[in-house]
Design a protein around this motif. Sequence first.
Motif, short mmCIF file in Angstrom:
data_model
loop_
_atom_site.label_atom_id
_atom_site.label_comp_id
_atom_site.label_asym_id
_atom_site.label_seq_id
_atom_site.Cartn_x
_atom_site.Cartn_y
_atom_site.Cartn_z
N PHE A 61 48.48 29.08 48.91
CA PHE A 61 48.31 30.40 49.52
C PHE A 61 49.41 31.36 49.04
CE2 PHE A 61 47.08 33.54 52.58
CZ PHE A 61 45.81 33.19 53.00
N GLN A 62 49.60 31.39 47.73
CA GLN A 62 50.61 32.26 47.11
C GLN A 62 49.91 33.40 46.36
OE1 GLN A 62 54.03 31.89 47.22
NE2 GLN A 62 53.88 30.12 48.56
N SER A 63 50.71 34.30 45.79
CA SER A 63 50.21 35.38 44.93
C SER A 63 49.08 36.15 45.61
CB SER A 63 49.73 34.82 43.59
OG SER A 63 50.72 34.05 42.97
N LEU A 64 49.39 36.73 46.78
CA LEU A 64 48.35 37.37 47.58
C LEU A 64 47.71 38.55 46.86
CD1 LEU A 64 49.77 37.25 51.21
CD2 LEU A 64 48.19 35.70 50.08
N GLU A 65 48.50 39.31 46.10
CA GLU A 65 47.91 40.45 45.38
C GLU A 65 46.89 39.96 44.36
OE1 GLU A 65 48.06 43.64 45.92
OE2 GLU A 65 49.35 43.30 47.64
N TYR A 66 47.21 38.86 43.67
CA TYR A 66 46.28 38.29 42.70
C TYR A 66 45.03 37.78 43.41
CZ TYR A 66 44.46 35.07 39.14
OH TYR A 66 43.65 34.40 38.25
N CYS A 67 45.21 37.12 44.56
CA CYS A 67 44.06 36.64 45.33
C CYS A 67 43.18 37.80 45.79
CB CYS A 67 44.53 35.84 46.54
SG CYS A 67 45.04 34.16 46.16
N ARG A 68 43.83 38.86 46.26
CA ARG A 68 43.03 40.00 46.73
C ARG A 68 42.23 40.61 45.59
NH1 ARG A 68 47.39 41.04 50.73
NH2 ARG A 68 48.57 42.29 49.28
N LYS A 69 42.80 40.60 44.39
CA LYS A 69 42.09 41.09 43.22
C LYS A 69 40.86 40.22 42.93
CE LYS A 69 42.83 41.91 38.24
NZ LYS A 69 42.02 40.80 37.69
N LEU A 70 41.04 38.90 43.00
CA LEU A 70 39.92 37.99 42.77
C LEU A 70 38.83 38.17 43.83
CD1 LEU A 70 41.79 34.67 41.84
CD2 LEU A 70 40.69 36.29 40.27
N ILE A 71 39.26 38.40 45.07
CA ILE A 71 38.30 38.63 46.15
C ILE A 71 37.54 39.92 45.91
CG2 ILE A 71 38.09 39.13 48.62
CD1 ILE A 71 40.49 37.18 49.03
N ALA A 72 38.26 40.98 45.53
CA ALA A 72 37.61 42.28 45.26
C ALA A 72 36.61 42.18 44.12
CB ALA A 72 38.67 43.34 44.96
N GLU A 73 36.90 41.31 43.16
CA GLU A 73 35.99 41.11 42.02
C GLU A 73 34.82 40.18 42.34
OE1 GLU A 73 39.49 41.57 38.57
OE2 GLU A 73 38.67 39.59 39.08
N GLY A 74 34.84 39.62 43.56
CA GLY A 74 33.78 38.72 43.97
C GLY A 74 33.87 37.33 43.37
N ARG A 75 35.04 36.96 42.84
CA ARG A 75 35.19 35.65 42.20
C ARG A 75 35.55 34.56 43.20
NH1 ARG A 75 39.02 36.22 37.17
NH2 ARG A 75 38.08 34.18 36.69
N ILE A 76 36.19 34.93 44.30
CA ILE A 76 36.49 34.00 45.38
C ILE A 76 36.32 34.74 46.70
CG2 ILE A 76 38.11 32.58 44.05
CD1 ILE A 76 40.40 34.03 45.52
N THR A 77 36.30 33.98 47.78
CA THR A 77 36.27 34.56 49.14
C THR A 77 37.57 34.30 49.87
OG1 THR A 77 33.87 34.22 49.24
CG2 THR A 77 35.00 34.56 51.33
N TYR A 78 38.21 33.17 49.58
CA TYR A 78 39.41 32.75 50.31
C TYR A 78 40.58 32.52 49.35
CZ TYR A 78 35.77 31.66 53.74
OH TYR A 78 34.70 31.72 54.58
N CYS A 79 41.79 32.66 49.88
CA CYS A 79 42.98 32.43 49.07
C CYS A 79 43.27 30.95 48.87
CB CYS A 79 44.20 33.10 49.71
SG CYS A 79 44.14 34.90 49.65
N GLY A 80 42.68 30.09 49.67
CA GLY A 80 42.89 28.64 49.56
C GLY A 80 41.74 27.96 48.87
N GLY A 81 42.05 26.98 48.02
CA GLY A 81 41.03 26.32 47.23
C GLY A 81 40.06 25.47 48.04
#
Length: 433
Positions: free
Chosen positions: A140-160
């Motif tokens: 659950f690190q790199s929240l800005e990167y996770c938020r970018k992936l979420i905005a792009e629709g590539r993931i929904t959650y920050c945890g695998g």
Amino acid sequence: MNDLQKKVVEDIESKKAEILSIADFLLHNPENGYKEFKTSAFVKSELEKLGLQVRSDLAITGLRADADSGKPGPKIAIMGELDALPVPSHPYADKDTGAAHACGHYAQLTMMLAAAKVLTPVIRELSGSIAFIAVPAEKFQSLEYCRKLIAEGRITYCGGKPEFIKLGVFDDIDMVLLIHAGHDTFTPESYNGFCMKQIIFKGRAAHGGLSPWDGCNAASMARQALNMIDSQRDTFKDQDSVRIHGIISDGGNAVNVVPARAELELQVRAKTPEAIKSACAVVDRCVKAAAMAFGGGVQINNLGGYMPYQSCAALNRVHADNLKELCNGVLGNFGHRGSSTDMGDVSMLIPALHAYSGGFSGSPHARDFVAVDPEAAYIQGAKLLAMDAVSLLKDNAAKAEAIAKLPRIMDKKSYLEYKELLSSSEEYNYDQA
């Protein structure tokens, strides 16, 4: 120890040099969450060498390969985590990214791959099947990167693991085995879960010396919110193990300007889903009260989180029995831990083993967390995973069948609804100007 357990243990012993080579490669190639491309490719290659078909690109970098006995029975998963975390001062940190295996996830992958190497050739002597799973982004690190992936629709959650649950990767799994790097052999009884919060206070800028009365100080809102949260600590029940901690990630841009924006990042941890929701409500009241007191606004973004972990006594007993058989070892019970893992999400839905190996020294997540005893850090854990799998799936998978029938804490529908609550956003405006 039965004959098949002896066989897999001896096979691991004969492959010791190969296993240590795997550990060395993974240790020296750390990658942060959802960026584990080199690690993922390596794990995929190792599984394909065993003749297994590998499903890859699950939640960006995740993998799964199945070995089927051809006979009916439960499906167990042996799992490892792909990610490192940013600890630039660690002796094995990547010089460009700062990523380092300061939590020992590479040891999990090593144990999982070693178990795959000895279980795949003998799977026909068992019942049911085994899924070898490598999961990204536990930290659950790199929240800005996770938020970018979420905005792009590539993931929904920050945890695998939550992402794997949403994708259905665990839908057909009956139980999960994982051994984490540590100082000794033990299992926790439970872990806290948490909700990650981004709190954005919105005020008005003004000259700090000439006309501060024209402003609305967002940093003061943040300070008062933290004070109010601190004052609530004695209202939380001891049995709920509530922990609230965080940072001021933005307190303004210039010392002579009344801050128009301030930001907090908070983790709200507790022992049960209900206690997490209750503690989050307390935090939300405090931040809204602070915004109201100053006549400003506040945006509350819940960025997801992890469920509490609940151990499975039956899986713990299987593991403890095999530890005693292997080396006359005793499996310690750590009790409740205030930290969190997305293995908690898995444990809400299916029985899970989250045991620890020995062989490491130093403090987890720190520069001194390193393996000092390779035998304990990698080899013993690999033997135990293989022995556990044999125990569960031998004799027509009798032990696995019994564990698979245990009641679940949550169903997937309830789980996903709860995760929605941990990913909601609200905004409040008390500005009367």
